[in-house]
Write a protein that holds these residues in place. Structure first.
Motif: not given
Length: 190
Positions: A141-165
């Motif tokens: 209703n106010s378009d005001r941010m009330i929470w923020q979460g994040w993850a940061s670091g090095k991401v390795k590309a998964p090898t299989k489709k299921d691994d990505r999901e």
């Protein structure tokens, strides 16, 4: 002979311990921030969309990954007791980006025997890319941010489709771990 076996086992254990520490250090680091004046437990409905204000990384922010991110956020939020709704109380917006980082390492090799072995300060640099997954939750209703979460670091590309999901779902679950579950007193069935 026993001494050689004992030394070999010790070296093998140190190598295994070092490999485990290196593997653990590659994990994404998560954190969050929130507006303490808002009771986050009052909400029961949500919707999800990409953050439109910021430019997405071309790889992490691809159409495929946007769908994976949206599906993962929906699944995690529903597991917390929230209902997906077209007229929600909170809007979850996600974004990704990649930053170029540089790590500088210094190995001080000075010793009392420097005149014999040589020595000095060995400096090396290591360039890498740091990925970030960011979730912003807005009060609709106010378009005001009330929470923020994040993850940061090095991401390795998964090898299989299921691994990505699985990787995306686990990352979203880690980010939303601190977001409160919908409580029974605020939960209403339609």
């Amino acid at each position: 002979m026993k001494r050689i076996v004992k030394v070999t086992k010790s070296i093998a254990m140190m190598v295994v311990a070092g490999a485990l520490m290196l593997a653990c250090s590659q994990a994404l680091q998560t954190s969050y921030d929130y507006d303490s004046s808002v009771n986050l437990k009052q909400f029961k409905t949500f919707n999800v969309e990409p953050e439109s204000k910021n430019e997405q990384d071309p790889l992490l922010g691809s159409e495929l990954n946007k769908r994976r991110l949206k599906d993962a956020v929906v699944e995690v939020m529903q597991a917390k007791g929230y209902k997906l709704d077209n007229n929600p109380e909170i809007m979850v917006r996600f974004m990704t980006d990649v930053k170029e980082r540089q790590q500088v390492r210094s190995n001080n090799m000075y010793s009392p025997y420097m005149w014999w072995y040589g020595g000095g300060n060995n400096i090396s640099t290591y360039n890498y890319q740091e990925s970030r997954f960011i979730l912003n939750i807005y009060q609709k209703n106010s378009d005001r941010m009330i929470w923020q979460g994040w993850a940061s670091g090095k991401v390795k590309a998964p090898t299989k489709k299921d691994d990505r999901e699985t990787m995306v779902k686990n990352t979203m679950a880690d980010i939303l771990r601190t977001f409160p579950e919908a409580t029974l007193d605020t939960y209403s069935r339609k």
